[in-house]
Design an enzyme around this catalytic site. Structure first.
Site, PDB file in Angstrom:
ATOM      1  N   ASP A 106       0.750  -1.416   0.078  1.00  0.00           N
ATOM      2  CA  ASP A 106      -0.148  -0.235  -0.138  1.00  0.00           C
ATOM      3  C   ASP A 106       0.285   1.328   0.290  1.00  0.00           C
ATOM      4  O   ASP A 106       1.950   1.576   0.389  1.00  0.00           O
ATOM      5  CB  ASP A 106      -0.818   0.026   1.137  1.00  0.00           C
ATOM      6  CG  ASP A 106      -1.949  -1.191   0.785  1.00  0.00           C
ATOM      7  OD1 ASP A 106      -1.900  -1.855  -0.027  1.00  0.00           O
ATOM      8  OD2 ASP A 106      -2.022  -1.468   2.267  1.00  0.00           O
TER       9      ASP A 106
HETATM   10  N1  URA Z   1      -1.256  -6.249   3.882  1.00  0.00           N
HETATM   11  C1  URA Z   1      -1.705  -4.564   3.749  1.00  0.00           C
HETATM   12  O1  URA Z   1      -2.914  -4.696   4.436  1.00  0.00           O
HETATM   13  N2  URA Z   1      -1.419  -3.747   3.442  1.00  0.00           N
HETATM   14  C2  URA Z   1       0.005  -3.652   2.232  1.00  0.00           C
HETATM   15  O2  URA Z   1       0.905  -2.915   2.425  1.00  0.00           O
HETATM   16  C3  URA Z   1       0.307  -5.643   2.235  1.00  0.00           C
HETATM   17  C4  URA Z   1      -0.515  -6.213   3.196  1.00  0.00           C
END
Ligand code: URA
Length: 259
Positions: A106
């Site tokens: 993310d």
């Molecule tokens: N899970 C999440 O919620 N975000 C990420 O970036 C990776 C795994």
């Protein structure tokens, strides 16, 4: 590797088109073993000769593999109108046309991202068939509860009814834990902890397979890795062995309480 035309080599290994490469050659920007070459048809052997463009060495290998330590604010995509992409962290001389991030983090997550132009490898790494484990250091808003361990091991059901595979976890401090995922659902770690009634403040990916992110790689930095390291990414180690390695590697990160 057999001899290939210099213009084809440069067009394949850089962001420039064949015509742009020809113009750069004409300007005297390209050297083979220190000697300026202007002829696009010149044959070279990338394994035996050092090719430079504007003084920067051009990587001769067929594929390139870079581990990035992604900072916050970058997205895992090849292009985006709104946000910076992780490809912007790759220095010019290592950029190739078909480069992409193998996997997603993310925008507000940080840590290990592989950038490569090897589509076959990325496919293996991302295929659900291979279940390549991914490790995250998770910082929570509220204390980690012991009951989470069993819930995670049983498999969390997300708020929309999606069932997650069992997750291994270890508590590290009051609000911190290490989790190991064998799949990659959208915002999975954040949604799992939301289902448990907590909130993820920060996520840092520290390992994929048995490859641990170099703890001294600065945020936004890159490290070129080779096929043997990539094979590590495809190989799973036991959770406890990985916990030991990760805790050792990230002890100062954890003490400094970066997040
Ligand atoms: N899970 C999440 O919620 N975000 C990420 O970036 C990776 C795994």
């Amino acid at each position: 590797m057999a001899e290939i035309r210099l213009d084809k080599f440069l067009a394949d290994r850089t962001k420039y088109s064949r015509n742009e490469v020809k113009a750069l050659l004409k300007k005297g920007a390209v050297r083979a073993d220190g000697i300026i070459i202007t002829d696009p048809k010149q044959k070279i052997n990338p394994e035996m000769q050092e090719i430079t463009l504007g003084g920067k060495k051009i990587h001769g290998g067929e594929h390139i593999y870079l581990i990035l330590n992604k900072p916050e604010g970058y997205i895992c995509a090849t292009e985006d109108k709104q946000h910076k992409t992780v490809l912007e962290l790759v220095p010019e001389e290592l950029r190739r046309k078909d480069m992409f991030p193998a996997g997603r983090l993310d925008i507000d997550s940080t840590g290990l991202v592989l950038v490569t132009d090897d589509g076959e490898l990325a496919h293996q790494m991302l295929s659900p068939k291979h279940h390549v484990p991914k490790y995250y250091l998770v910082t929570l808003a509220r204390p980690f509860e012991e009951s989470y361990l069993q819930s995670l091991a049983d498999g969390i059901t997300l708020s929309d009814g999606t069932a997650c595979l069992p997750v291994q976890a270890r508590q590290i401090s009051e609000k911190r834990c290490l989790v190991c995922l064998h799949e990659g659902k959208y915002h999975q770690v954040k949604r799992m902890f939301a289902s448990l009634g907590n909130h993820v403040e920060h996520l840092h990916r520290v390992a994929v397979g048995s490859l641990v992110l170099a703890p001294d790689l600065p945020s936004g930095g890159h490290l070129e890795v080779f096929h043997k390291d990539i094979l590590k990414m495809l190989k799973a180690e036991s959770f406890s062995a990985m916990c030991e390695q990760i805790m050792l590697a990230f002890s100062s990160y954890l003490i400094n309480d970066r997040h």
